[in-house]
Design an enzyme around this catalytic site. Structure first.
Site, PDB file in Angstrom:
ATOM      1  N   ARG A  61       0.857  -1.183   0.000  1.00  0.00           N
ATOM      2  CA  ARG A  61       0.000   0.000   0.000  1.00  0.00           C
ATOM      3  C   ARG A  61       0.897   1.238   0.000  1.00  0.00           C
ATOM      4  O   ARG A  61       2.021   1.192   0.484  1.00  0.00           O
ATOM      5  CB  ARG A  61      -0.897   0.030   1.237  1.00  0.00           C
ATOM      6  CG  ARG A  61      -1.827  -1.168   1.396  1.00  0.00           C
ATOM      7  CD  ARG A  61      -2.627  -1.037   2.688  1.00  0.00           C
ATOM      8  NE  ARG A  61      -3.578  -2.136   2.867  1.00  0.00           N
ATOM      9  CZ  ARG A  61      -3.320  -3.255   3.537  1.00  0.00           C
ATOM     10  NH1 ARG A  61      -2.121  -3.419   4.110  1.00  0.00           N
ATOM     11  NH2 ARG A  61      -4.237  -4.202   3.664  1.00  0.00           N
ATOM     12  N   LYS A  69      -2.111  -2.208   7.967  1.00  0.00           N
ATOM     13  CA  LYS A  69      -3.280  -1.692   8.674  1.00  0.00           C
ATOM     14  C   LYS A  69      -3.370  -2.310  10.067  1.00  0.00           C
ATOM     15  O   LYS A  69      -3.068  -3.490  10.248  1.00  0.00           O
ATOM     16  CB  LYS A  69      -4.556  -2.001   7.885  1.00  0.00           C
ATOM     17  CG  LYS A  69      -4.723  -1.158   6.630  1.00  0.00           C
ATOM     18  CD  LYS A  69      -6.066  -1.418   5.983  1.00  0.00           C
ATOM     19  CE  LYS A  69      -6.286  -0.503   4.783  1.00  0.00           C
ATOM     20  NZ  LYS A  69      -7.603  -0.744   4.150  1.00  0.00           N
ATOM     21  N   HIS A  97      -2.533   2.528  -5.845  1.00  0.00           N
ATOM     22  CA  HIS A  97      -3.270   1.284  -5.611  1.00  0.00           C
ATOM     23  C   HIS A  97      -3.418   0.477  -6.890  1.00  0.00           C
ATOM     24  O   HIS A  97      -3.604  -0.742  -6.843  1.00  0.00           O
ATOM     25  CB  HIS A  97      -4.649   1.602  -5.020  1.00  0.00           C
ATOM     26  CG  HIS A  97      -4.935   0.841  -3.765  1.00  0.00           C
ATOM     27  ND1 HIS A  97      -4.155   0.933  -2.635  1.00  0.00           N
ATOM     28  CD2 HIS A  97      -5.928  -0.046  -3.471  1.00  0.00           C
ATOM     29  CE1 HIS A  97      -4.658   0.151  -1.691  1.00  0.00           C
ATOM     30  NE2 HIS A  97      -5.712  -0.457  -2.173  1.00  0.00           N
ATOM     31  N   ARG A  99      -0.693  -1.963  -6.953  1.00  0.00           N
ATOM     32  CA  ARG A  99      -0.964  -3.048  -5.996  1.00  0.00           C
ATOM     33  C   ARG A  99      -1.977  -4.032  -6.579  1.00  0.00           C
ATOM     34  O   ARG A  99      -1.802  -5.248  -6.483  1.00  0.00           O
ATOM     35  CB  ARG A  99      -1.475  -2.442  -4.697  1.00  0.00           C
ATOM     36  CG  ARG A  99      -1.884  -3.431  -3.608  1.00  0.00           C
ATOM     37  CD  ARG A  99      -2.168  -2.647  -2.329  1.00  0.00           C
ATOM     38  NE  ARG A  99      -3.027  -3.342  -1.401  1.00  0.00           N
ATOM     39  CZ  ARG A  99      -2.609  -4.171  -0.453  1.00  0.00           C
ATOM     40  NH1 ARG A  99      -1.310  -4.431  -0.349  1.00  0.00           N
ATOM     41  NH2 ARG A  99      -3.455  -4.738   0.376  1.00  0.00           N
ATOM     42  N   HIS A 102      -4.150  -8.959   3.726  1.00  0.00           N
ATOM     43  CA  HIS A 102      -5.595  -8.965   3.948  1.00  0.00           C
ATOM     44  C   HIS A 102      -5.933  -9.865   5.131  1.00  0.00           C
ATOM     45  O   HIS A 102      -5.461 -10.998   5.203  1.00  0.00           O
ATOM     46  CB  HIS A 102      -6.333  -9.480   2.710  1.00  0.00           C
ATOM     47  CG  HIS A 102      -6.316  -8.524   1.567  1.00  0.00           C
ATOM     48  ND1 HIS A 102      -6.523  -8.915   0.253  1.00  0.00           N
ATOM     49  CD2 HIS A 102      -6.122  -7.184   1.523  1.00  0.00           C
ATOM     50  CE1 HIS A 102      -6.451  -7.862  -0.538  1.00  0.00           C
ATOM     51  NE2 HIS A 102      -6.208  -6.806   0.208  1.00  0.00           N
ATOM     52  N   TYR A 136     -10.040 -10.559  -6.686  1.00  0.00           N
ATOM     53  CA  TYR A 136      -9.129 -10.692  -7.823  1.00  0.00           C
ATOM     54  C   TYR A 136      -9.488 -11.876  -8.710  1.00  0.00           C
ATOM     55  O   TYR A 136      -9.091 -11.925  -9.870  1.00  0.00           O
ATOM     56  CB  TYR A 136      -7.686 -10.794  -7.323  1.00  0.00           C
ATOM     57  CG  TYR A 136      -7.258  -9.528  -6.635  1.00  0.00           C
ATOM     58  CD1 TYR A 136      -6.994  -8.379  -7.367  1.00  0.00           C
ATOM     59  CD2 TYR A 136      -7.173  -9.460  -5.249  1.00  0.00           C
ATOM     60  CE1 TYR A 136      -6.636  -7.204  -6.739  1.00  0.00           C
ATOM     61  CE2 TYR A 136      -6.817  -8.287  -4.611  1.00  0.00           C
ATOM     62  CZ  TYR A 136      -6.551  -7.162  -5.360  1.00  0.00           C
ATOM     63  OH  TYR A 136      -6.216  -5.995  -4.734  1.00  0.00           O
TER      64      TYR A 136
END
Length: 288
Positions: free
Chosen positions: A144, A166, A234, A237, A260, A269
């Protein structure tokens, strides 16, 4: 009239729903942004097209998928409130289908476009050497933009990168040789050895680089090489994940690489990959 309706809605959320002040402020921000793109000021004139146009504008600005979906939910709840209060005649929110997350993902770059983009920065300048290293790392490891900004020199090794993602969650991701070479070139030729900062990537003022600077530089390079797609950090990514999947990588591996917490987030995806297959079939099959 819009502002009065907004105030009434926020009071409703506080008094009748008992939502926290933080949540109410989030609703207020989302709806204020929506009002700013409306061409009319009357509640009765709000249409489904207005909501969809707002979502498209957010997408073009490079907003995260989750942020766009959250804002659309805020708008739907607000429209439902207006209908119940008889401030609008039709419950517009019911006719607005929440777009599937994968449909809102920014354009994916082809491998050829990625190669051109990585070669765009000028290695004869400090900014160019730094930017090429940044682009290489984002695409090589799927980071990110906030994770790129947060990298310190000691986080980067010859084979892996220590990433703080995150929720302050730490993960170790592999890094491609080309990215290592790009970073080494930047550090060896341009990164000031006396810089009193541990950040890996810095600006000309020897401060940690920020998200906006990376976004701005990427836009400039894309324009320079003729990429007309809507592009943001992004996008690299997403391209990283999609290219891995198309070349046979396991979805669980991609989940770990991207950081994730849920496989459902990574599962978007598979839709992109399927879309790619369908488009290839339709363009190449003699009788599609």
């Amino acid at each position: 009239m819009l502002q009065q309706a907004l105030q009434d809605f926020l009071c409703y959320l506080s008094a009748e729903k008992g939502l926290s002040q933080h949540t109410i402020q989030a609703y207020a921000r989302d709806l204020t942004g929506f009002f700013q793109v409306l061409k009319q000021s009357k509640l009765q004139q709000i249409t489904e097209e207005d909501v969809l146009a707002f979502a498209h504008k957010l997408q073009l600005k490079g907003y995260a998928i989750s942020s766009i979906c959250r804002m659309l939910v805020s708008i739907k709840i607000f429209l439902r409130f207006l209908y119940r209060e008889e401030l609008i005649k039709n419950e517009i929110g019911l006719s607005i289908d929440m777009p599937k997350i994968w449909q809102l993902i920014p354009d994916i770059l082809t491998f050829t476009e990625i190669e051109k983009l990585l070669l765009a920065p000028d290695l004869n300048t400090e900014i160019g050497a730094r930017d090429r290293a940044i682009l290489h790392v984002i695409y090589a490891s799927g980071l990110r933009v906030s994770e790129i900004c947060g990298l310190n020199i000691q986080d980067f090794s010859d084979h892996t990168i220590r990433v703080i993602g995150k929720g302050k969650k730490e993960r170790i991701v592999p890094v491609a040789c080309s990215a290592v070479e790009a970073v080494d070139y930047y550090l060896l030729h341009y990164r000031p050895s006396n810089a009193k900062i541990e950040a890996l990537f810095i600006n000309i003022k020897q401060k940690r680089i920020d998200r906006f600077s990376i976004w701005k530089q990427l836009k400039a390079y894309a324009k320079q090489i003729g990429i007309t797609k809507s592009i943001s950090p992004h996008t690299l990514r997403h391209s990283f994940a999609t290219h891995l999947l198309e070349n046979g990588a396991d979805l669980r591996v991609i989940q770990e690489l991207l950081g994730h917490s849920s496989i459902a987030t990574t599962d978007r995806y598979t839709h992109l990959s399927n879309k790619h297959i369908i488009e290839a079939f339709q363009s190449c099959h003699p009788r599609p």
